[in-house]
Design a protein around this motif. Structure first.
Motif, PDB file in Angstrom:
ATOM      1  N   MET A   1      48.883  -8.367 -45.907  1.00  0.00           N
ATOM      2  CA  MET A   1      49.935  -7.557 -45.393  1.00  0.00           C
ATOM      3  C   MET A   1      50.567  -8.356 -44.225  1.00  0.00           C
ATOM      4  O   MET A   1      49.940  -9.091 -43.311  1.00  0.00           O
ATOM      5  CB  MET A   1      48.919  -6.567 -44.804  1.00  0.00           C
ATOM      6  N   TYR A   2      51.825  -7.859 -44.225  1.00  0.00           N
ATOM      7  CA  TYR A   2      52.694  -8.518 -43.113  1.00  0.00           C
ATOM      8  C   TYR A   2      52.492  -7.704 -41.867  1.00  0.00           C
ATOM      9  O   TYR A   2      52.422  -6.553 -41.704  1.00  0.00           O
ATOM     10  CB  TYR A   2      54.280  -8.397 -43.437  1.00  0.00           C
ATOM     11  N   ILE A   3      51.817  -8.526 -40.781  1.00  0.00           N
ATOM     12  CA  ILE A   3      51.497  -7.857 -39.395  1.00  0.00           C
ATOM     13  C   ILE A   3      52.363  -8.635 -38.342  1.00  0.00           C
ATOM     14  O   ILE A   3      51.625  -9.707 -37.890  1.00  0.00           O
ATOM     15  CB  ILE A   3      50.174  -7.963 -39.343  1.00  0.00           C
ATOM     16  N   PRO A   4      53.301  -8.058 -38.067  1.00  0.00           N
ATOM     17  CA  PRO A   4      53.830  -8.800 -36.671  1.00  0.00           C
ATOM     18  C   PRO A   4      52.882  -8.839 -35.428  1.00  0.00           C
ATOM     19  O   PRO A   4      51.994  -7.830 -35.543  1.00  0.00           O
ATOM     20  CB  PRO A   4      55.032  -8.098 -36.190  1.00  0.00           C
ATOM     21  N   GLU A   5      52.833  -9.643 -34.574  1.00  0.00           N
ATOM     22  CA  GLU A   5      51.783  -9.798 -33.629  1.00  0.00           C
ATOM     23  C   GLU A   5      51.452  -8.419 -32.889  1.00  0.00           C
ATOM     24  O   GLU A   5      50.548  -8.011 -32.505  1.00  0.00           O
ATOM     25  CB  GLU A   5      52.008 -10.936 -32.651  1.00  0.00           C
ATOM     26  N   HIS A   6      52.661  -7.631 -32.371  1.00  0.00           N
ATOM     27  CA  HIS A   6      52.515  -6.756 -31.429  1.00  0.00           C
ATOM     28  C   HIS A   6      52.037  -5.562 -32.034  1.00  0.00           C
ATOM     29  O   HIS A   6      51.761  -4.337 -31.687  1.00  0.00           O
ATOM     30  CB  HIS A   6      53.858  -6.415 -30.791  1.00  0.00           C
ATOM     31  N   PHE A   7      51.918  -5.469 -33.646  1.00  0.00           N
ATOM     32  CA  PHE A   7      51.326  -4.451 -34.521  1.00  0.00           C
ATOM     33  C   PHE A   7      49.974  -4.816 -34.806  1.00  0.00           C
ATOM     34  O   PHE A   7      49.421  -3.809 -35.580  1.00  0.00           O
ATOM     35  CB  PHE A   7      52.342  -4.208 -35.699  1.00  0.00           C
ATOM     36  N   LYS A   8      49.412  -5.637 -34.536  1.00  0.00           N
ATOM     37  CA  LYS A   8      48.058  -6.210 -35.233  1.00  0.00           C
ATOM     38  C   LYS A   8      46.855  -5.331 -34.325  1.00  0.00           C
ATOM     39  O   LYS A   8      46.956  -5.311 -32.835  1.00  0.00           O
ATOM     40  CB  LYS A   8      48.063  -7.613 -34.987  1.00  0.00           C
ATOM     41  N   ILE A   9      45.889  -4.784 -35.228  1.00  0.00           N
ATOM     42  CA  ILE A   9      44.752  -4.089 -34.216  1.00  0.00           C
ATOM     43  C   ILE A   9      43.580  -5.192 -34.625  1.00  0.00           C
ATOM     44  O   ILE A   9      43.264  -5.739 -35.624  1.00  0.00           O
ATOM     45  CB  ILE A   9      44.285  -2.975 -35.132  1.00  0.00           C
ATOM     46  N   GLU A  10      43.108  -5.498 -33.213  1.00  0.00           N
ATOM     47  CA  GLU A  10      42.296  -6.716 -33.497  1.00  0.00           C
ATOM     48  C   GLU A  10      40.612  -6.136 -32.932  1.00  0.00           C
ATOM     49  O   GLU A  10      39.590  -6.831 -33.024  1.00  0.00           O
ATOM     50  CB  GLU A  10      42.472  -7.878 -32.517  1.00  0.00           C
ATOM     51  N   ASP A  11      40.747  -4.868 -32.323  1.00  0.00           N
ATOM     52  CA  ASP A  11      39.522  -4.289 -31.789  1.00  0.00           C
ATOM     53  C   ASP A  11      38.716  -3.743 -33.286  1.00  0.00           C
ATOM     54  O   ASP A  11      39.155  -2.725 -33.766  1.00  0.00           O
ATOM     55  CB  ASP A  11      39.717  -2.973 -31.056  1.00  0.00           C
ATOM     56  N   ASP A  12      37.570  -4.326 -33.257  1.00  0.00           N
ATOM     57  CA  ASP A  12      36.816  -3.814 -34.677  1.00  0.00           C
ATOM     58  C   ASP A  12      36.328  -2.469 -34.581  1.00  0.00           C
ATOM     59  O   ASP A  12      36.342  -1.544 -35.592  1.00  0.00           O
ATOM     60  CB  ASP A  12      35.422  -4.709 -34.522  1.00  0.00           C
ATOM     61  N   GLU A  13      35.858  -1.998 -33.204  1.00  0.00           N
ATOM     62  CA  GLU A  13      35.701  -0.389 -33.295  1.00  0.00           C
ATOM     63  C   GLU A  13      36.865   0.593 -33.419  1.00  0.00           C
ATOM     64  O   GLU A  13      36.530   1.566 -34.169  1.00  0.00           O
ATOM     65  CB  GLU A  13      35.234  -0.202 -31.651  1.00  0.00           C
ATOM     66  N   ILE A  14      37.705   0.185 -33.102  1.00  0.00           N
ATOM     67  CA  ILE A  14      39.084   1.067 -33.535  1.00  0.00           C
ATOM     68  C   ILE A  14      39.321   0.760 -34.925  1.00  0.00           C
ATOM     69  O   ILE A  14      39.740   2.017 -35.878  1.00  0.00           O
ATOM     70  CB  ILE A  14      40.424   0.194 -32.933  1.00  0.00           C
ATOM     71  N   ILE A  15      39.071  -0.154 -35.591  1.00  0.00           N
ATOM     72  CA  ILE A  15      39.196  -0.560 -37.175  1.00  0.00           C
ATOM     73  C   ILE A  15      38.095   0.608 -37.997  1.00  0.00           C
ATOM     74  O   ILE A  15      38.550   1.270 -38.641  1.00  0.00           O
ATOM     75  CB  ILE A  15      39.276  -2.055 -37.518  1.00  0.00           C
ATOM     76  N   TYR A  16      37.068   0.190 -37.448  1.00  0.00           N
ATOM     77  CA  TYR A  16      35.850   1.099 -37.838  1.00  0.00           C
ATOM     78  C   TYR A  16      36.071   2.698 -37.831  1.00  0.00           C
ATOM     79  O   TYR A  16      35.941   3.312 -38.856  1.00  0.00           O
ATOM     80  CB  TYR A  16      34.486   0.619 -37.419  1.00  0.00           C
ATOM     81  N   ASP A  17      36.569   2.971 -36.681  1.00  0.00           N
ATOM     82  CA  ASP A  17      36.761   4.263 -36.587  1.00  0.00           C
ATOM     83  C   ASP A  17      37.884   5.035 -37.334  1.00  0.00           C
ATOM     84  O   ASP A  17      37.843   5.934 -38.036  1.00  0.00           O
ATOM     85  CB  ASP A  17      37.447   4.577 -35.041  1.00  0.00           C
ATOM     86  N   PHE A  18      38.958   4.091 -37.862  1.00  0.00           N
ATOM     87  CA  PHE A  18      39.996   4.545 -38.655  1.00  0.00           C
ATOM     88  C   PHE A  18      39.570   4.643 -40.011  1.00  0.00           C
ATOM     89  O   PHE A  18      39.706   5.537 -40.789  1.00  0.00           O
ATOM     90  CB  PHE A  18      41.149   3.554 -38.339  1.00  0.00           C
ATOM     91  N   ILE A  19      38.771   3.747 -40.491  1.00  0.00           N
ATOM     92  CA  ILE A  19      38.006   3.545 -41.959  1.00  0.00           C
ATOM     93  C   ILE A  19      37.198   4.831 -42.064  1.00  0.00           C
ATOM     94  O   ILE A  19      37.341   5.512 -43.052  1.00  0.00           O
ATOM     95  CB  ILE A  19      37.197   2.428 -42.233  1.00  0.00           C
ATOM     96  N   GLU A  20      36.462   5.192 -41.081  1.00  0.00           N
ATOM     97  CA  GLU A  20      35.564   6.483 -41.320  1.00  0.00           C
ATOM     98  C   GLU A  20      36.400   7.704 -41.126  1.00  0.00           C
ATOM     99  O   GLU A  20      35.871   8.844 -41.892  1.00  0.00           O
ATOM    100  CB  GLU A  20      34.415   6.479 -40.059  1.00  0.00           C
TER     101      GLU A  20
END
Length: 205
Positions: A1-20
């Motif tokens: 996926m194309y991800i410019p630096e300012h749009f990247k999510i790097e916090d695992d907890e934020i990512i997991y919360d979205f998946i759930e």
């Protein structure tokens, strides 16, 4: 996926919360030499770094997907952003959204207990807290019969790409104008995007 630096999510907890929260996903693989996709709910097991789910047995994607590198896409809220909301006419329309891409290896789940537990996790996740339905109360022979119609699987996650495109590349004042417009609606995606934009602004200030 194309991800410019300012749009990247790097916090695992934020990512997991979205998946759930947005757990109805799209699973892509190669089937009969072509890209193929199935839409289905998945359960994240953070301890195992894995996703659990199942195919309907008549869905032939399962027949050649085992051991493939698969792609799973979780789509969060998204909406159109009008340039008419800005303080300038030198602008074009865009789209704000959140999307999580997971890559991994698929294996089938043959163990009856693991298979039942993954189904039970799905039921417990989506049934309301006051629901009288409980998979443990269903006749085991009925569950056994129904289970023959599915193919349970586990995807061990090998890579995560996460993107939140929330107008971070615009000045704060413009982001605030966008939020105001998005909040002035009854559409749920727009309201959710506005909420995410506000949270992101608070972190930046």
């Amino acid at each position: 996926m194309y991800i410019p630096e300012h749009f990247k999510i790097e916090d695992d907890e934020i990512i997991y919360d979205f998946i759930e929260k947005y757990s109805f996903a799209t699973l892509f693989s190669q089937h009969n030499g072509e890209p193929y996709a199935t839409h289905l709910p998945l359960i994240l097991n953070k301890d195992e770094n894995a996703l659990y789910g199942h195919f309907a047995r008549p869905n032939e994607q399962w027949k050649d997907v085992e051991n493939q590198q698969v792609l799973v896409v979780f789509q969060g809220p998204h909406c159109y952003i009008s340039p008419s909301w800005y303080e300038t006419t030198k602008a074009v329309p865009t789209w704000n959204y959140v999307s999580i891409h997971l890559y991994g290896k698929m294996e089938f789940v043959g163990d009856r207990k693991v298979k039942f537990d993954s189904l039970n996790d799905l039921v417990n996740k989506y049934e309301s807290p006051d629901s009288p339905y409980n998979l443990n109360d269903v006749d085991p022979s009925f569950i056994e019969g129904m289970s023959k119609g599915i193919v349970a699987f586990k995807i061990t996650i090998t890579k995560i790409e996460a993107k939140a495109k929330l107008s971070q590349n615009h000045p704060v004042e413009r982001q605030e104008l966008i939020i105001k417009q998005l909040e002035n609606t009854s559409k749920q995606d727009e309201i959710q995007v506005a909420s995410l934009m506000k949270k992101n602004l608070k972190k930046c200030k």
